[in-house]
Design an enzyme around this catalytic site. Structure first.
Site, PDB file in Angstrom:
ATOM      1  N   SER A 124       0.846  -1.197   0.000  1.00  0.00           N
ATOM      2  CA  SER A 124       0.000   0.000   0.000  1.00  0.00           C
ATOM      3  C   SER A 124       0.876   1.240   0.000  1.00  0.00           C
ATOM      4  CB  SER A 124      -0.861  -0.022   1.263  1.00  0.00           C
ATOM      5  OG  SER A 124      -1.423   1.241   1.489  1.00  0.00           O
ATOM      6  N   ALA A 125       0.347   2.312  -0.577  1.00  0.00           N
ATOM      7  CA  ALA A 125       1.053   3.594  -0.537  1.00  0.00           C
ATOM      8  C   ALA A 125       1.184   4.100   0.892  1.00  0.00           C
ATOM      9  CB  ALA A 125       0.306   4.616  -1.388  1.00  0.00           C
ATOM     10  N   TYR A 148      -1.832  -1.091  10.815  1.00  0.00           N
ATOM     11  CA  TYR A 148      -2.120  -1.634   9.478  1.00  0.00           C
ATOM     12  C   TYR A 148      -0.943  -1.358   8.540  1.00  0.00           C
ATOM     13  CZ  TYR A 148      -3.669  -1.351   4.651  1.00  0.00           C
ATOM     14  OH  TYR A 148      -3.727  -1.468   3.294  1.00  0.00           O
ATOM     15  N   LYS A 152       2.117  -3.874   6.502  1.00  0.00           N
ATOM     16  CA  LYS A 152       2.535  -3.859   5.089  1.00  0.00           C
ATOM     17  C   LYS A 152       4.049  -3.644   4.989  1.00  0.00           C
ATOM     18  CE  LYS A 152      -1.489  -4.465   3.214  1.00  0.00           C
ATOM     19  NZ  LYS A 152      -1.784  -5.751   2.566  1.00  0.00           N
ATOM     20  N   GLY A 293      -4.514  11.547  11.250  1.00  0.00           N
ATOM     21  CA  GLY A 293      -3.702  10.626  10.441  1.00  0.00           C
ATOM     22  C   GLY A 293      -3.765  10.899   8.950  1.00  0.00           C
TER      23      GLY A 293
END
Ligand code: UD1
Length: 365
Positions: A124-125, A148, A152, A293
């Protein structure tokens, strides 16, 4: 030779399976159906006019995974399975580390045992953290702000170590920007559980009258209109990016990260306007506080994928909105069906008979 898709029954997975089948690959899906839906795979078969093999299998169930590798000659794995809600990951970090990190370890150990060393990983970016200024390219420094994102990043690092220990591995890390839209047939699309936290499914639910208004998180960002800017990418373009990555890892060894994005930033207000045009519906909205965030702007430099994967996104924001709307309009309850009187039936029901063999279930849908 077959391609194993973990998490194949999810939003991205179902679109990927349709593209793989249409490109002629044999597809095996392993999914625990926590977020994915078996009905999506039935519809994938309908779209592609071909069938796939489906296993209800959690990646932590290593005996179940072994069963899949014993039943099929797997050539490569596209690994999408994992939990993906940022807010939930803050509240339940251990579930995220167990599912996303330990689940991946279990998969990698099984792959090694069966000498399958070709992997496309759904990253994910989010691994670029909150300080990167766009356009973001793969060489940017990495950093994460929530569990999360950390899952990644940790998996990317594990895969780097794995490749360093054994260069026979061939791995593509795909860093997704913001996938939206749906298959042009209107038969598969995004079916979020509960209240959507992402923008597009929230907009489509407002459009259909399931939610009163969109809350736009912040209108004082340093962007063209004060709202957050993202790189929205059509989910079918994202899927074809996986096919190109698969071709690359089958043809050569190494480990590489690729951004999958369009390279264009679109603000929340621009997306709302494009959606209103595509759907002919008004989207009532209200500005509220920024979401903790969130970053002001994030969009990809997708040139590495163009160069090395010969891939670029071709569908624009209008097509993304039209397709998302077609899906929502045709499936107001997602994959759930309404019974007379408004009661929902078969949410997440496995529609086919599942053979239970030592924890592994295969079924043709
Ligand atoms: C979010 C996650 C990201 C994850 C991605 C998966 C956060 C902070 N980031 O990205 O880690 O990889 O989803 O798809 O959760 N917005 C509204 N109102 C809404 C929802 C969103 O104004 O009801 C705005 C957001 O502030 C943002 C934009 O819409 O500017 C896109 O939001 P979203 O779809 O949640 O994606 P990201 O925040 O980019």
């Amino acid at each position: 030779m077959s391609i194993l898709v973990t998490g194949g029954a999810g939003y991205i997975g179902s679109h990927l399976c349709a593209e793989l089948l249409e490109a002629g690959y044999d597809v095996v899906v392993a999914d625990n159906f926590v977020n994915g839906n078996a009905e999506s795979l039935r519809r994938v078969e309908e779209i592609a006019h071909r069938s796939l093999s489906v296993y209800r299998c959690d990646l932590l169930d290593s005996a179940g995974l072994r069963g899949i590798f014993e039943n099929h000659r797997i050539e490569a794995v596209i690994h999408l399975a994992g939990l993906k809600a940022v807010g939930e990951s803050v509240e339940e970090p251990l579930s995220y580390y167990r599912n996303n990190v330990a689940g991946t370890l279990s998969l990698l150990e099984t792959m090694r045992r069966f000498e399958v060393r070709k992997l496309v990983f759904s990253s994910s970016a989010t691994v670029y953290g909150s300080t990167a200024s766009p356009p973001i390219s793969e060489g940017f420094s990495l950093g994460v702000t929530n569990p999360y994102g950390r899952t990644k990043l940790v998996v990317e690092e594990i895969l780097g170590d794995l490749h360093a220990s054994d260069p026979r591995w061939s791995i593509a890390l795909l860093r997704y920007f913001n996938p939206i839209g749906a298959h042009s047939s209107g038969r598969i699309g995004e079916d979020p559980c509960g209240v959507p936290s992402n923008l597009m499914p929230y907009i489509t639910q407002v459009a259909i009258g399931q939610r009163e208004e969109l809350r736009i998180f912040g209108n004082d960002y340093p962007t063209l209109d004060g709202t957050g800017v993202r790189d929205y990418i059509h989910v079918v373009d994202l899927a074809t990016g996986h096919l190109q990555a698969l071709r690359k890892i089958v043809a050569s060894r190494g480990i590489d990260a690729y951004n999958l994005g369009t390279g264009y930033g679109v603000s929340v207000l621009q997306l709302v306007k494009a959606f209103e045009k595509a759907s002919g519906r008004q989207i009532p909205f209200r500005f509220v506080e920024r979401r903790p965030g969130d970053v002001a702007a994030s969009y990809a430099d997708p040139s590495k994928a163009a160069r090395e994967l010969e891939w670029r996104a071709t569908r624009g924001i209008d097509a993304m909105c039209l397709d998302a709307w077609r899906w929502q309009l045709g499936n107001p309850m997602g994959y759930a069906e309404m019974r007379e009187g408004g009661q929902i039936i078969h949410e997440n029901r496995i529609r086919h008979s599942v053979l239970a063999v030592s924890g592994v279930g295969e079924g043709s849908l």
